[in-house]
Design a protein around this motif. Sequence first.
Motif, PDB file in Angstrom:
ATOM      1  N   ALA A  33     -21.192 -12.543  12.440  1.00 24.14           N
ATOM      2  CA  ALA A  33     -20.364 -12.079  14.058  1.00 24.14           C
ATOM      3  C   ALA A  33     -20.692 -13.457  15.091  1.00 24.14           C
ATOM      4  CB  ALA A  33     -21.390 -11.274  14.430  1.00 24.14           C
ATOM      5  N   ALA A  34     -21.120 -14.788  14.193  1.00 24.31           N
ATOM      6  CA  ALA A  34     -20.658 -15.806  15.492  1.00 24.31           C
ATOM      7  C   ALA A  34     -21.452 -17.380  15.005  1.00 24.31           C
ATOM      8  CB  ALA A  34     -21.997 -16.235  16.470  1.00 24.31           C
ATOM      9  N   ASP A  35     -20.422 -18.447  14.998  1.00 24.11           N
ATOM     10  CA  ASP A  35     -21.262 -19.845  14.900  1.00 24.11           C
ATOM     11  C   ASP A  35     -22.301 -20.211  14.077  1.00 24.11           C
ATOM     12  OD1 ASP A  35     -18.117 -19.570  14.667  1.00 24.11           O
ATOM     13  OD2 ASP A  35     -18.046 -21.552  16.065  1.00 24.11           O
ATOM     14  N   THR A  36     -22.810 -20.314  12.808  1.00 27.25           N
ATOM     15  CA  THR A  36     -24.201 -20.834  12.792  1.00 27.25           C
ATOM     16  C   THR A  36     -24.331 -22.224  12.413  1.00 27.25           C
ATOM     17  OG1 THR A  36     -25.810 -19.424  11.818  1.00 27.25           O
ATOM     18  CG2 THR A  36     -24.027 -19.215  10.914  1.00 27.25           C
ATOM     19  N   THR A 225     -14.791 -18.531   8.163  1.00 26.05           N
ATOM     20  CA  THR A 225     -14.100 -17.540   7.137  1.00 26.05           C
ATOM     21  C   THR A 225     -12.982 -17.311   8.177  1.00 26.05           C
ATOM     22  OG1 THR A 225     -15.082 -16.504   8.774  1.00 26.05           O
ATOM     23  CG2 THR A 225     -16.593 -16.917   7.297  1.00 26.05           C
ATOM     24  N   GLU A 226     -13.236 -15.671   7.474  1.00 24.76           N
ATOM     25  CA  GLU A 226     -11.398 -15.154   7.569  1.00 24.76           C
ATOM     26  C   GLU A 226     -11.251 -14.428   9.835  1.00 24.76           C
ATOM     27  OE1 GLU A 226      -9.008 -11.721   5.311  1.00 24.76           O
ATOM     28  OE2 GLU A 226     -11.450 -11.267   5.825  1.00 24.76           O
ATOM     29  N   SER A 227     -13.309 -14.417   9.528  1.00 20.34           N
ATOM     30  CA  SER A 227     -12.905 -13.917  11.071  1.00 20.34           C
ATOM     31  C   SER A 227     -12.785 -14.807  12.061  1.00 20.34           C
ATOM     32  CB  SER A 227     -14.380 -13.081  11.280  1.00 20.34           C
ATOM     33  OG  SER A 227     -15.517 -13.899  10.828  1.00 20.34           O
ATOM     34  N   GLY A 228     -12.796 -16.040  11.838  1.00 22.45           N
ATOM     35  CA  GLY A 228     -12.539 -17.507  12.547  1.00 22.45           C
ATOM     36  C   GLY A 228     -13.873 -18.386  13.072  1.00 22.45           C
TER      37      GLY A 228
END
Length: 518
Positions: A33-36, A225-228
Amino acid sequence: MSAQRTLDTDPLPGRDESYWMATSPTTDLPPLAADTETDVVVIGAGIAGLSTAWELTRAGLHVVVLEADRIAAGVTGHTTAKVSALHGLVYDRLLSTRGEQAARLYARSQVGAVERIATVSAELKVDCAWERRPAYTYTTRPENRSVLRAEADAARAAGLDAHYVEETGLPFEVAAAVRAEGQAQFHPRAYLLALAEDIRARGGLIHERTRATGLHEGSPCRVSTESGHTVSARDVVVATHYPVFDRALLFARLSPRRELVVAAPLPAGQDPAGMYLTEDYGKRSVRTAPYGDGGRLLIVTGESFTPGEGDPAAGFARLDAWMGAHFSVGATAYRWAAQDNDVSDTVPMIGRYHPGARHTYVATGFGGWGMSGGVLAGQLLARLLHGEEPPWTALYDPRRLWSAVREAPALLKQQADVARHFVGDRIGTAHVDSVAEIAPGTGAVVRLDGSRCAVYRDAAGSAHAVSARCTHLGCLVAFNQAETAWECPCHGSRFAPDGSVLQGPATRPLAPRDVPKE
């Protein structure tokens, strides 16, 4: 064949589900759900990916696992789950193509993987139906006795506790067999869900429904990823069964195949008490698993075909008929299909991704032996990431070229098959002339407005169209009616009727197309 055995009126036998998936809990881990940032990002959560992540987490590294769907639910969730170092006729082949040392290293590393599962399952107290069983490679043809004798000699010389025999626990006569002691079978999802739980308990992160679509190699590496969202890491492991990034043209050395599986209850007293494989009849692989109250489930696989080719429905029927003719089983309980990748030079590719790779690694090409191969990958990659090089590093190194050259005929055949589809499927005629010809529950490639479209008609009669060009390298897909999927015969990508990706190497869905009014 048992008098109690009956076939369903449905032409396809059994419940359309893997026994391992049906008898283990589903998972629902959060998507990224977030860059990590992390030490290592592992792409793929089958047995190779989760074994690698577990080994690295236990060594003190922080690991993020990205899985496009659900963990241990792809190829690993549809295996037959034999845990064996006896892989058909591999040892005599290795002896003749790569020498005695390579055969010994192969046996040592594969046996180590079998024992690693035994050790880990005991340590984590996993109830994964772990059972020690001898493994057999057999033939019913007397003219093949010399082949089996040579394999037994080669396997024993390589270090396996293997012997040539002419009697087995099968309910029919064999002409000859190689018997290897100390092998095993288990419930793969029960084992891997325990590994996943331990990874998370030690601070590792596992994200489901998170498809990796891009890889930037650098310091650090970045996986998009596909989610950005992006994961930055010092090291990246691509363990997606078929590599989703073609950095080293590994696809040129891999041949995908699907293999059908049927399973039926068997009285415990008729358990053949072993794991069996033959290349007779094309191929047949047999094992059992605990089933019900003291019974056994007979699991039979075979009937291989290239994705997008063949007739899976007829294959299921042949496999089911063979099982019923050779064993006193009840009605078929389950059916499913697995997908494997064969390497042109026999040995899996585990190690640095390509000649210039410093922080990217890959595990692929297990050739139907992913249970030992996947665990071996975890052990080998964990040591490589820590700067160690086990004695079998070069044997599995994806960058090896000399052995690929030696196996050039197999490699050239693979590429000829790809070229046949890439070119031939385009100059050939469409499968049907119009959407109106497609019956409910079936699909076909149709030319619409000058371009080829993959059209599926659902049971209610509605037609759904997507592009017929695989988003990996552009080959035309074909419809697998038995599994309701579009499949690419070039490199094995698979798509749902709506175009969404079921299996890579493709990472993007088939584009939707308008269906003309009928």
